[in-house]
Structures are given as structure tokens and as C-alpha cells.
Design a protein around this motif. Structure first.
Motif, PDB file in Angstrom:
ATOM      1  N   GLY A 189      84.983 -14.671  -7.878  1.00  0.00           N
ATOM      2  CA  GLY A 189      84.877 -13.008  -7.957  1.00  0.00           C
ATOM      3  C   GLY A 189      86.023 -12.559  -8.409  1.00  0.00           C
ATOM      4  O   GLY A 189      86.229 -11.215  -8.946  1.00  0.00           O
ATOM      5  N   SER A 190      87.259 -13.326  -8.572  1.00  0.00           N
ATOM      6  CA  SER A 190      88.409 -12.755  -9.037  1.00  0.00           C
ATOM      7  C   SER A 190      88.667 -12.942 -10.457  1.00  0.00           C
ATOM      8  O   SER A 190      87.871 -13.781 -11.115  1.00  0.00           O
ATOM      9  CB  SER A 190      89.594 -13.327  -8.575  1.00  0.00           C
ATOM     10  N   PRO A 191      89.724 -12.162 -11.332  1.00  0.00           N
ATOM     11  CA  PRO A 191      89.706 -12.503 -12.778  1.00  0.00           C
ATOM     12  C   PRO A 191      90.170 -13.750 -13.019  1.00  0.00           C
ATOM     13  O   PRO A 191      89.858 -14.244 -14.039  1.00  0.00           O
ATOM     14  CB  PRO A 191      90.805 -11.355 -12.952  1.00  0.00           C
ATOM     15  N   ASP A 192      90.832 -14.477 -12.132  1.00  0.00           N
ATOM     16  CA  ASP A 192      91.308 -15.957 -12.382  1.00  0.00           C
ATOM     17  C   ASP A 192      90.362 -17.272 -11.927  1.00  0.00           C
ATOM     18  O   ASP A 192      90.602 -18.201 -11.558  1.00  0.00           O
ATOM     19  CB  ASP A 192      92.593 -16.101 -11.716  1.00  0.00           C
ATOM     20  N   GLU A 193      88.935 -16.522 -11.520  1.00  0.00           N
ATOM     21  CA  GLU A 193      88.180 -17.514 -11.143  1.00  0.00           C
ATOM     22  C   GLU A 193      87.753 -18.668 -11.839  1.00  0.00           C
ATOM     23  O   GLU A 193      87.439 -19.561 -11.256  1.00  0.00           O
ATOM     24  CB  GLU A 193      86.689 -16.760 -10.737  1.00  0.00           C
ATOM     25  N   ASP A 194      87.962 -18.846 -13.256  1.00  0.00           N
ATOM     26  CA  ASP A 194      87.734 -19.917 -13.901  1.00  0.00           C
ATOM     27  C   ASP A 194      88.617 -21.207 -13.856  1.00  0.00           C
ATOM     28  O   ASP A 194      88.629 -22.171 -14.320  1.00  0.00           O
ATOM     29  CB  ASP A 194      87.658 -19.583 -15.228  1.00  0.00           C
ATOM     30  N   GLY A 195      89.910 -20.767 -13.133  1.00  0.00           N
ATOM     31  CA  GLY A 195      90.848 -21.931 -12.849  1.00  0.00           C
ATOM     32  C   GLY A 195      90.162 -23.058 -12.003  1.00  0.00           C
ATOM     33  O   GLY A 195      89.186 -22.893 -11.481  1.00  0.00           O
ATOM     34  N   ASP A 196      91.266 -23.973 -11.899  1.00  0.00           N
ATOM     35  CA  ASP A 196      90.562 -25.003 -10.997  1.00  0.00           C
ATOM     36  C   ASP A 196      90.988 -25.257  -9.430  1.00  0.00           C
ATOM     37  O   ASP A 196      90.727 -26.245  -8.929  1.00  0.00           O
ATOM     38  CB  ASP A 196      91.281 -26.381 -11.951  1.00  0.00           C
ATOM     39  N   ARG A 197      91.738 -24.257  -9.184  1.00  0.00           N
ATOM     40  CA  ARG A 197      92.087 -24.179  -7.701  1.00  0.00           C
ATOM     41  C   ARG A 197      91.085 -24.138  -6.765  1.00  0.00           C
ATOM     42  O   ARG A 197      90.943 -24.924  -5.628  1.00  0.00           O
ATOM     43  CB  ARG A 197      93.039 -22.990  -7.430  1.00  0.00           C
ATOM     44  N   PHE A 198      90.146 -23.298  -6.886  1.00  0.00           N
ATOM     45  CA  PHE A 198      89.001 -23.354  -5.995  1.00  0.00           C
ATOM     46  C   PHE A 198      87.807 -23.779  -6.732  1.00  0.00           C
ATOM     47  O   PHE A 198      87.406 -23.184  -7.553  1.00  0.00           O
ATOM     48  CB  PHE A 198      88.730 -21.901  -5.575  1.00  0.00           C
ATOM     49  N   ILE A 199      87.327 -25.102  -5.788  1.00  0.00           N
ATOM     50  CA  ILE A 199      86.058 -25.664  -6.588  1.00  0.00           C
ATOM     51  C   ILE A 199      84.896 -25.555  -5.369  1.00  0.00           C
ATOM     52  O   ILE A 199      84.931 -25.913  -4.400  1.00  0.00           O
ATOM     53  CB  ILE A 199      86.593 -27.108  -6.678  1.00  0.00           C
ATOM     54  N   GLU A 200      83.694 -25.207  -6.238  1.00  0.00           N
ATOM     55  CA  GLU A 200      82.469 -25.187  -5.283  1.00  0.00           C
ATOM     56  C   GLU A 200      82.136 -26.548  -4.982  1.00  0.00           C
ATOM     57  O   GLU A 200      82.157 -27.549  -5.762  1.00  0.00           O
ATOM     58  CB  GLU A 200      81.341 -24.392  -6.260  1.00  0.00           C
ATOM     59  N   ILE A 201      81.852 -26.981  -3.586  1.00  0.00           N
ATOM     60  CA  ILE A 201      81.330 -28.035  -3.250  1.00  0.00           C
ATOM     61  C   ILE A 201      79.904 -28.231  -2.774  1.00  0.00           C
ATOM     62  O   ILE A 201      79.316 -29.131  -2.740  1.00  0.00           O
ATOM     63  CB  ILE A 201      82.512 -28.801  -2.206  1.00  0.00           C
ATOM     64  N   TRP A 202      79.250 -27.037  -2.244  1.00  0.00           N
ATOM     65  CA  TRP A 202      78.185 -27.123  -1.909  1.00  0.00           C
ATOM     66  C   TRP A 202      77.259 -25.644  -2.070  1.00  0.00           C
ATOM     67  O   TRP A 202      77.906 -24.805  -1.863  1.00  0.00           O
ATOM     68  CB  TRP A 202      78.158 -27.278  -0.230  1.00  0.00           C
ATOM     69  N   ASN A 203      76.141 -25.693  -2.382  1.00  0.00           N
ATOM     70  CA  ASN A 203      75.430 -24.603  -2.741  1.00  0.00           C
ATOM     71  C   ASN A 203      74.032 -24.363  -1.818  1.00  0.00           C
ATOM     72  O   ASN A 203      73.260 -25.245  -1.836  1.00  0.00           O
ATOM     73  CB  ASN A 203      74.731 -24.245  -4.272  1.00  0.00           C
ATOM     74  N   LEU A 204      74.067 -23.370  -1.014  1.00  0.00           N
ATOM     75  CA  LEU A 204      73.040 -23.235  -0.029  1.00  0.00           C
ATOM     76  C   LEU A 204      72.051 -21.985  -0.826  1.00  0.00           C
ATOM     77  O   LEU A 204      72.548 -20.925  -0.875  1.00  0.00           O
ATOM     78  CB  LEU A 204      73.487 -22.780   1.222  1.00  0.00           C
ATOM     79  N   VAL A 205      70.654 -22.655  -0.857  1.00  0.00           N
ATOM     80  CA  VAL A 205      69.890 -21.467  -1.461  1.00  0.00           C
ATOM     81  C   VAL A 205      69.077 -21.147  -0.486  1.00  0.00           C
ATOM     82  O   VAL A 205      68.195 -21.788   0.065  1.00  0.00           O
ATOM     83  CB  VAL A 205      69.060 -22.040  -2.707  1.00  0.00           C
ATOM     84  N   PHE A 206      68.977 -19.896  -0.181  1.00  0.00           N
ATOM     85  CA  PHE A 206      68.052 -19.152   0.830  1.00  0.00           C
ATOM     86  C   PHE A 206      66.716 -18.727   0.252  1.00  0.00           C
ATOM     87  O   PHE A 206      66.517 -17.615  -0.334  1.00  0.00           O
ATOM     88  CB  PHE A 206      68.610 -18.072   1.668  1.00  0.00           C
ATOM     89  N   MET A 207      65.565 -19.518   0.056  1.00  0.00           N
ATOM     90  CA  MET A 207      64.420 -19.308  -0.585  1.00  0.00           C
ATOM     91  C   MET A 207      63.647 -18.276   0.272  1.00  0.00           C
ATOM     92  O   MET A 207      62.770 -18.705   0.909  1.00  0.00           O
ATOM     93  CB  MET A 207      63.505 -20.473  -1.085  1.00  0.00           C
ATOM     94  N   GLN A 208      63.853 -16.961   0.116  1.00  0.00           N
ATOM     95  CA  GLN A 208      63.034 -15.928   0.862  1.00  0.00           C
ATOM     96  C   GLN A 208      62.092 -15.156   0.459  1.00  0.00           C
ATOM     97  O   GLN A 208      61.401 -14.311   1.103  1.00  0.00           O
ATOM     98  CB  GLN A 208      64.070 -15.195   1.780  1.00  0.00           C
ATOM     99  N   TYR A 209      62.180 -14.936  -0.909  1.00  0.00           N
ATOM    100  CA  TYR A 209      61.301 -13.810  -1.815  1.00  0.00           C
ATOM    101  C   TYR A 209      60.424 -14.819  -2.699  1.00  0.00           C
ATOM    102  O   TYR A 209      60.707 -15.835  -3.138  1.00  0.00           O
ATOM    103  CB  TYR A 209      62.125 -12.997  -2.439  1.00  0.00           C
ATOM    104  N   GLU A 210      59.361 -13.886  -3.062  1.00  0.00           N
ATOM    105  CA  GLU A 210      58.522 -14.558  -4.198  1.00  0.00           C
ATOM    106  C   GLU A 210      58.458 -13.351  -5.133  1.00  0.00           C
ATOM    107  O   GLU A 210      58.035 -12.138  -4.900  1.00  0.00           O
ATOM    108  CB  GLU A 210      57.120 -14.465  -3.634  1.00  0.00           C
TER     109      GLU A 210
END
Length: 886
Positions: A189-210
Motif C-alpha cells: 500500500g506504500s509507494p515503495d511496495e514493489d521492493g523486496d523487503r516485505f514479502i507476502e507468504i500467505w493469502n487467506l481468501v474469505f469466500m462470502q459472496y456470490e
């Protein structure tokens, strides 16, 4: 607990102890989504469960799913080797809830795993939520105790997942790991988010709508959970690495590459070793799941992956095929978790070795041409798209290889120009793309399967049974009844009719009741166990709920059984004769014949075909019982049962065994043991006879055998014998002497043809019936021999002219050959001492014009032409004479 294998096991065990069913990875070729080329996420095999089209006996699941992203819209191929986290093959760890738990337990399970079980520092973790998902925001504060500044609201669709334009959807919550301030980059969400310092390790999907329509979204009655954690990424974190390629798994593969090439994984060579390690994984797993290199579809993507790795092997100085030598290292690292690698090791090794051997010839030629085409280019320049396309189209050099080869020189490629030149090929590829899918069936069958359950198949033990009609489908819709003349699909609670699968075609026969008769023309298996009878109502009216009698066509079924059992015998015989790399790549078991496709890189010799046929018939003559057992799939494979790579088996499988081996390692052991759901003979003797009648290629690395059994084989041999006896009678010899007699006749014919040809030449030059005007004469001091000849083939005229030139010593020779169809051929020869004065090409064109033709060609001393009017042959001779006279 930091090794990749330990992390995978720990993840599965953790969720297993928390009530989740541990589900094996599905094959890389998707079975339930025709829009995907390869499985690219853990939820793919559960897609129909999430949409409600399919129900399973569990509501919680956990998987370690094999994934490939190297084709279609999910394509990471070009970046692999040059970045820290791009792969063509990766493992996705995931836990799933099908209407069971939701956000609170999903967050709790995730947080406890990564902080308690994996021991990650809480201070290095932060999460994102969809900007309107206050519930998830509050749960992270409550469960994880995270401060608000480390729960980041993301307003973009990056944090909102959807299956498609319509269907299940919902907000996401991603967990990020902070690798430290020594690495550039800012939080999401920051201007520098494309850097390599903060790495996504897990994505939780909350499937609550259709998503009902583009503008309408409603709550799902049973919200679900879908999560995905990249095994390679979490392994890097747990092993204190920032780069995925530094984890133990990749270091083992890179170490093997370094040892075999003698080149350290440093500098420019680092990328090459990484490409080889990554592409070895994807290539091996794709082959194990039934994909073979080819020029279209999935096979083409596999070939691109393999060739890119092989190109980097060449960059490292490997002069012999390298990839197959690295396979044992991969099997050692991953074979325990994925036993299909072990089962398919021989096939993978053979395929890698053959492909690299072939490609090295293409590579050498392509690199030389690329070097020439780019010789004048320097850093910052661009290679034309037309040149790149020529390398691809003519020499099989993919664009990514061209780009890769030029990358180190700082040269780019005109992608737009290449794409323009490729437009036609891409259109053809799209037209050829057929999707995937044994489970990509019409929705109606999934709905019926869910409502009615699987059809109870009784056909292993009987060919006739009673049943109750549970559904009638006409023109794609369920109906209550069907009348005379209607073509319908009928579903019964139990049936002896075999539904087409495993290469065996569906049964035909009769469905009947009081005053009702239907002719079954085919039986198909839909939606994982629903047997659908394609039928025509020939009498009465069939109603839903009716009690009926189902009768299979006995004679046809008997032929099918014999042909199916014969494929098993041929399969084992082929492995004995050709090698254990042979696996089934497809089959057709029809009542009148069988067709069997195998993985094998070259045509079979006659001796090999005979040996295979003999081995199969040895087992037929044993007349040994054919036994079937229901076993756990792992136990069956442990006992030596052959499984088809890429097939997905249930907890229990049907194991078919037949015969006793007579050769090699099979001596006194069960000859054929395979996992198979088809119908088979009671004893091998029921097959009667196996006769191979054809062997051919169907694709790169795939051969096809066609064979007959029983009565069909006997009739084939009877017809063959009848032809031999008829031929023997005509030749007035015994049948056993036919071959030698025919060979003698062929030799005699060749000898006579040579003698006739020689006599025709002698007659043509001897002047037996030639007119006086055709004899040698002098024209202006030049000796000239002009003749018309018949019965001499045009190809022999030049030889006659050469002989005539030698005979006259000095001069010009013209021969006009007259054929039976009224056309003529002209040949003019000029002795070497006269070629400066007369050209045979000029003179033959004069003759051709006289014959009504045009042109002619050759050398100054010999030229040939023709014309449509053989009646002007003598005029053509005189025309040449006139040209000499001037």
C-alpha cells in the motif's frame, strides 16, 4: 523443522490434527476446469465443491498442491532464474473450509501455525485486509494482537478475489514477512511496495459472496475459506534466506548441476544454474503427469521449458545432455512426497535425454544464425521481430530463447514485430486448444450426481440386472417421460452397462419393461460415477421411477473383454521388449479391435513387434485365471501394480492380475498387474489369440499399436492364408515356397527389364528400321546424327546420345523419343570440340518448338526438352539440322 520436506509435512499434519482431510495433490493437468492449461493454485481441484456442484464426505481439507505457471495468462517463464521468487513449478500449501469455519478460525489457525509451530517473530509480521472488511480487521487485532498500523487496509482488487465475472467471491487477507530494513522496499500500500523487503507468504481468501450479475452481489449461505502459502517462500523465511533459490531444495539441485558442469553458481552462471534447477522440476512433474513434449498445447509449453533449461546447460559448457543426469537428485529430494516421480523416473529420464539430444543440433544452428543476425548490434539495440520469428518458425528457436541469448549482451527483441509475424500461428494454436477435462462436463450431470449419488455398477459380475429409472434427460433438460422415437439419456440406480472410460468404449444393449423397449447405443460415465445410457425409445413410454431390466449385448461385451485384457498383456510385453520407460499414453478398446498408445521415442522393428506378440500369446496359451482385487491405492502400487500417470484414483482401486511370467525378472511372478476399472476375461485363454496388425507414430515420442484378438484375429489370419494359397496356386508352388518364388520372379523381372532396355538402346542406335534420312550425315562439315526412336524411356535418351557422341567422335546428335501418348522428348548432344560453335541448349529449343513445345534446358554439351506433338518428330530432327546449317 526447516527443511522443505519437513515444512510440507508439518503444514499438512498441523491442519490434519485440526480436523482437515489431507487430500493428495491433483495432477498438473486439470480435470475440472477447461479454461486452465495447468493447475496454478491449490483450490483448482475443489472448484466444483466451492460452487456447490460437487459434495465430498469432508468439509475441511488441506493440500500441498503441485502448480505450474508457464503458459496462458499465468506465465512466469521469462523471469525465472533472474529474480528471487519466480518459478515455473511451485508447491502451494493450502487449507480449505467448505461451509464449515470462516474468518475467525481461519485467522486463528494461520496465526498459531506461523508463530507457534513455525516460530516466526511476531514483530516481523504484518497483514492486509480489504479496505471495507472491518470484521477481518477486528479479528486480526483480537486474535493476533497486532497493532492497527500493522493491519493495512488495501482498497484495490488485489485484495478481493473472484472466481470469474460471476460466482463465488470475497475479500482477501494477506500475511507479509519483513526481511529487514537492509533490503529496499516499503510495506504493502506504500509507494515503495514493489521492493523486496516485505514479502507476502500467505493469502487467506474469505469466500462470502456470490456475484449474481455485474451489478448484484449477495451473501453466500455457507461462506468458505481458501488459502494459499507458497512452500518455497515460507521455506526461505524459515531458513533465514531472502532468495527462494537459497533454500535447501534448490541448493541440492544447483549443487548437482555445479558438480556435473564444473561451473560455480556465481556471476553470470548463477542464473543458468537456477533456470536448470527450476525447469527440471516443472519438466519432470509434467512428464510424470502425462504431458510429453510436442509442438502444440501443453506439450509445446513443456518443450519450451525443457529447451530453455537445455540452452542454459549449453551456456555452462555442457557438451552432452545434462538434464537427465540431474533427475536422481530431484527424485531424491521430492520422490517421497510425490511418488509419481519415482514411478515415472525411467520415462522422465528417457524423455529428457532424447529431447536434449535432438535440441542440441537445433541449438547450435540457431545460435550461429542468431550470432550472424546480431553481429552488428550492441548494448541497447533491438533485434527485429522478423528475424526472431524466422529463428522460431524455421529452426524451432522460441522467442524466450532468443531473448535469453541476447540478454547478457544488453540487446532486446522487437516483440511487436515478432507477435505480428506469429499471429497466424497463434490463431491456429487457439483453434487447436481443446481445454481439459474429464470432469469439465455439463452442469446437469453434476447436479444429477449430487442429487442421485453414483450409479451402482454391477457389470463385473453380470450382464443383466434390474433397476429403477432415476432420471431421463432429453435435449439437455430433465424430463418426466420419453415416448417412442425419442432419443434420451437414462440414469438408473444400478446398471450392468459399462460407461466409457479407461479407453474401453461404453456398452450397448436393451433397457426394457412391460410394454417398453429402449435400444442403448452407448453408455458414458459422467461427473465422477454417474452412468448415462444413450438410448432410443423403440416401443412404449418410459417414465421416471419405472422398474426396468437392463441387458448388455453379450457378444459385443465378450469381444470388449478380450480386447481389454489383451491391452494389459501387450503393455507388459512392450515393457519387457522395449524397456520400463514404456507407459500407456492412451488406448481404445472397441469390440472389433484394440489400439494402444505408448511412450517410446522410435519406431518398433519387425523383430520387436514379433517378440511382443509372442510374449502376449504365451500368456494367452497359459489360460491362467484373471484375478481382480480391491486394494488401497498405495498398497497396490507397493505390490507392483502399474498406474497411469496423471490419473487420479480413489482410496480403493481395482487391481487386475493375469498370467505367470516366463522371462527375465518376471519368471514365475505375476505377469501383468495393473490398476483398472474395465471389464476383463475370466481366463487369459478366453482372449483366444493376439495379433498385432499395425505400428505407427501418433505424436512426438508416442507410438501406436493396433491389434486384433479372438475371432477377429482368426479371420484376419484366415484371409491372409487364403491370399497366400491363391498366390501359391497361381505360381504353381507350395505355400511355403511362395516367398522364395516371388523373390526369384522379382529378380528375373529386373534382369529382363535391364535386357529389354539394352536391346531397345541397341535397336535405337542400330538403325534397323530407320529411314535413310536418319543416318549420319555432314552438314557444312559437321557430322550430324538425327533419329526418331520409339519404346525408349525419356530418362534413357541421354545415355543413348552419349553413346552416339562417342561413336561419331565429333559432331551433333539429336534423338527424338516418341511415346505412346503422342508426346515427344528431344535430347541434343554436342561433342566437346564443337560447344563453342553450337550450344545443345539452343538446338534443343529449336527441336522443342518444332514439336509444339517451349523452352528446354541443360548444358552446352547436353540438353533436353519436350513437346506435345510426336507427329512432328522428323520435322524436329530437320529443324535442328537446319539450325546447324545456319
Amino acid at each position: 523443522m526447516n527443511g522443505v520436506n519437513e515444512i510440507r509435512s508439518a503444514f499438512l499434519d498441523y491442519f490434519g490434527t485440526n480436523g482437515h482431510e489431507i487430500v493428495s495433490s491433483s495432477p498438473l493437468v486439470p480435470r475440472n476446469d477447461p479454461t486452465l492449461m495447468f493447475v496454478n493454485a491449490g483450490m483448482v481441484q475443489f472448484k466444483n465443491v466451492f460452487t456447490g456442484l460437487e459434495h465430498r464426505p469432508y468439509t475441511r481439507a488441506v493440500t500441498a498442491q503441485k502448480c505450474v505457471r508457464a503458459g496462458g495468462k499465468h506465465n512466469d517463464l521469462d523471469n525465472v532464474g533472474y529474480t528471487a521468487r519466480h518459478h515455473t513449478f511451485f508447491e502451494m500449501l493450502g487449507n480449505f473450509s467448505f461451509g464449515d469455519y470462516f474468518k475467525d478460525l481461519a485467522i486463528e489457525l494461520a496465526w498459531k501455525l506461523i508463530t507457534d509451530e513455525f516460530g516466526l517473530d511476531k514483530n516481523r509480521l504484518l497483514v492486509t485486509v480489504y479496505h471495507t472488511d472491518d470484521e477481518a480487521f477486528d479479528l486480526w487485532k483480537k486474535i493476533a494482537g497486532l497493532p492497527e498500523d500493522r493491519i493495512i487496509r488495501i482498497p484495490t482488487h488485489d485484495n478481493f478475489w473472484a472466481m470469474g465475472d460471476t460466482g463465488p467471491c470475497g475479500p482477501c487477507s494477506e500475511i507479509f514477512y519483513d526481511h529487514g530494513d537492509h533490503i529496499p522496499g516499503g510495506p504493502p500500500g506504500s509507494p515503495d511496495e514493489d521492493g523486496d523487503r516485505f514479502i507476502e507468504i500467505w493469502n487467506l481468501v474469505f469466500m462470502q459472496y456470490e456475484q449474481v450479475t455485474r451489478d448484484e452481489r449477495i451473501d453466500l449461505p455457507r461462506p468458505s475459506i481458501d488459502t494459499g502459502m507458497g512452500l518455497e517462500r515460507i521455506a526461505a523465511v524459515l531458513q533465514g534466506k531472502h532468495d527462494n533459490y537459497d533454500i535447501d531444495l534448490f541448493q541440492a539441485l544447483i549443487g548437482a548441476s555445479v558438480e556435473l558442469t564444473g561451473v560455480a553458481a556465481e556471476g553470470k552462471a548463477q542464473a543458468s544454474h537456477r533456470v536448470i534447477a527450476d525447469h527440471l522440476r516443472s519438466s519432470a512433474f509434467l512428464i510424470a503427469d502425462g504431458v510429453l513434449p510436442s509442438n502444440e498445447g501443453r506439450g509445446y509449453v513443456l518443450r519450451r521449458i525443457m529447451r530453455r533449461a537445455m540452452r542454459h546447460a549449453e551456456l555452462l559448457g555442457a557438451r552432452e545432455p545434462l538434464m537427465w543426469k540431474l533427475l536422481p537428485a530431484l527424485v531424491g529430494q521430492m520422490g517421497h512426497a510425490y511418488p509419481e516421480l519415482v514411478r515415472a523416473e525411467a520415462l522422465i529420464s528417457e524423455t529428457l535425454k532424447l529431447e536434449e539430444t535432438r535440441f542440441r543440433k537445433t541449438l547450435e544452428r540457431g545460435l550461429n544464425l542468431l550470432a550472424e543476425a546480431s553481429a552488428d548490434l550492441g548494448e541497447g539495440d533491438e533485434l527485429s521481430g522478423e528475424t526472431a520469428f524466422k529463428l522460431y518458425d524455421t529452426y524451432g528457436f522460441p522467442l524466450d530463447l532468443t531473448q535469453d541469448a541476447l540478454r547478457q549482451r544488453g540487446i532486446t527483441v522487437d516483440d511487436a514485430g515478432f507477435n505480428s509475424a506469429m499471429e497466424r500461428q497463434k490463431a491456429e494454436a487457439r483453434a487447436n486448444w481443446a481445454g481439459s477435462g474429464e470432469a469439465a462436463t455439463e452442469t446437469i450431470w453434476l447436479e444429477l450426481r449430487d442429487r442421485l449419488g453414483a450409479t451402482d455398477f454391477l457389470g463385473y459380475d453380470t450382464e443383466q440386472a434390474e433397476g429403477v429409472v432415476e432420471a431421463i434427460v432429453r435435449d439437455g433438460a430433465e424430463v418426466g417421460e420419453a415416448s417412442k422415437g425419442d432419443t434420451v439419456q437414462v440414469i438408473v440406480n444400478q446398471t450392468p452397462f459399462y460407461g466409457e472410460s479407461g479407453g474401453q468404449v461404453g456398452d450397448t444393449g436393451i433397457i426394457s419393461a412391460d410394454g417398453v423397449s429402449l435400444r442403448v447405443t452407448d453408455t458414458q460415465k459422467k461427473a465422477d460415477g454417474l452412468f448415462v445410457h444413450q438410448a432410443v425409445v423403440e416401443e412404449g413410454t418410459l417414465k421416471k421411477g419405472a422398474e426396468v431390466v437392463l441387458s448388455v449385448d453379450h457378444e459385443r461385451r465378450s469381444h470388449l473383454r478380450a480386447n481389454h485384457s489383451a491391452t494389459h498383456l501387450l503393455h507388459e510385453a512392450l515393457r519387457e521388449v522395449l524397456g520400463t520407460h514404456v507407459t500407456q499414453k492412451g488406448s481404445l478398446v472397441a469390440p472389433d479391435r484394440l489400439r494402444f498408445d505408448i511412450s517410446h521415442p522410435k519406431p518398433m522393428s519387425e523383430a520387436e513387434i514379433t517378440a511382443v506378440e509372442d510374449m502376449a500369446n504365451e500368456i494367452v496359451l497359459q489360460n491362467s485365471p484373471v484375478s481382480t482385487r480391491l486394494m488401497a491405492v498405495d498398497d497396490a502400487i507397493a505390490e507392483g501394480a502399474m498406474a497411469l500417470f496423471g490419473e487420479k484414483y480413489g482410496d480403493e482401486v481395482r487391481v487386475v492380475s493375469m498370467g505367470t511370467g516366463l522371462h527375465g525378472d518376471k519368471t514365475d511372478k505375476t505377469y501383468s498387474v495393473e490398476l483398472c476399472g474395465g471389464t476383463h476375461v475370466g481366463a487369459t485363454g478366453d482372449i483366444g489369440l493376439v495379433r498385432v496388425v499395425g505400428e505407427s507414430a501418433v505424436a512426438a515420442g508416442v507410438r501406436r499399436l493396433e491389434a486384433l484378438t479372438g475371432e477377429a484375429a482368426r479371420k484376419f489370419l484366415t484371409e491372409q492364408d487364403g491370399r497366400v494359397r491363391s498366390l501359391a496356386s497361381s505360381l504353381r508352388v507350395q505355400p511355403s515356397e511362395v516367398v522364395s518364388r516371388v523373390e526369384a520372379l522379382v529378380d528375373e523381372r529386373r534382369k529382363l527389364e535391364r535386357e529389354i532396355s539394352d536391346l531397345k538402346k541397341q535397336l535405337a542406335l542400330g538403325g534397323g528400321s530407320a529411314k535413310e534420312a536418319d543416318e549420319t550425315r555432314e552438314i557444312g562439315g559437321i557430322r550430324f546424327l538425327g533419329k526418331t526412336v520409339t519404346g525408349v524411356a525419356p530418362r534413357d535418351l541421354k545415355g543413348l546420345v552419349d553413346e552416339a557422341k562417342n561413336s561419331i567422335g565429333s559432331g551433333v546428335v539429336t534423338l527424338i523419343g516418341v511415346s505412346e501418348d503422342g508426346k515427344a522428348s528431344a535430347v541434343v548432344g554436342v561433342t566437346n570440340d564443337l560447344t563453342e560453335r553450337y550450344s545443345a541448349v539452343d538446338l534443343v529449343r529449336v527441336a522443342s518448338a518444332a514439336l509444339g513445345g517451349k523452352g528446354g534446358g541443360g548444358r552446352p554439351d547436353m540438353a533436353q526438352a519436350g513437346g506435345p506433338d510426336a507427329g512432328k518428330a522428323e520435322a524436329a530432327v530437320e529443324a535442328v539440322a537446319g539450325a546447324i546449317a545456319g
